[in-house]
Design a protein around this motif. Sequence first.
Motif: not given
Length: 323
Positions: A70-74, A87-91, A94-99
């Motif tokens: 999830g959201a922790e992957l970046l 990584i599912l980019m939309g998830v 929240g960390s990097e909006k363009v994803f």
Amino acid sequence: MKRFMLVLLCLLPASPAFAGGPVKLDLNATYGATSFHTQGAMAFAELAKKYSGGSVDITVHPGGSLGFKGAELLKVVKDGQVPMSDILMGVVAGSEKVFGISSLPRLVGNFKQARQLYDASKPLYEKAAAKWNQKFLYAAPWPPSGLVTKGAVNSVADLKNLKTRTYDKNGANFLRSLGGSPVSLPWGEVYSSLRTGMIDSVLTSAESAKNGKFWEVLDHFKDINYAFPLNMVTINLDYWKALSKDQQQAMLKAAAETENNQWANSESRTVEALKVIQQHKIAVSKADAALNKALDAAAAKIIADFRKGLKPSAQAVLDRFAR
């Protein structure tokens, strides 16, 4: 200190002094071994090994078995807790909006447009990945999301109070604005929740409906081309820079080939999945003009909100594709 030494040990084979041994890299995959994107990651690993003459050895770990999801992957890849991840980019938007661009509703209506959107956005993705200490390798779309429901959805009125499992905030806001009742659930709980009546619909692809055998609990699929969300594969930049130039070129060649294959596979799987679910008595239909108009209006609100705070380069991409 302990983690640093582990990372260092993993990187040592890539240096000239250790050129005789293969570089071993772990690739985290959130979805199971039979998932479309996990299979793509496995194909990528095989190609990387082939094109590097065996000097790059990537082990794919399906089903989030490494404990990262999830959201922790970046941040997980940025910190080197795992060298690589799917990584599912939309998830991680929240960390990097363009994803989050590819998961915006109703930006594109077919695979050709989805590829054009990806090509236009790719420089933004590469820059964002670098900001998070990662090399962007490739991305490919899930088959397009539609609505799998109990009972037909032919108008906005049919969406009212529909309890729909959605996979991100955009989907939840989209359906809520149309009178629905979105529900956030892990994928593993979806089928049982349909059985018990906790939810009565799912925003997902025909491919996922097929894999989940949703015909046992649902009977309609509304093909609305909601979105063509992307999964990406990235590698920690410290690991990337420790590779030789030849190894990097082998990885890039494998990534480009995997990307093209995954785009083609996504489209062919969509066609096949629609046939399969119809064979199992799920009625497939498209939205009429009135429903499309309502869906586009709801999508426009989500996109307008997403634009807030975007840099001009990302705004320009949306200007090209927003309806």
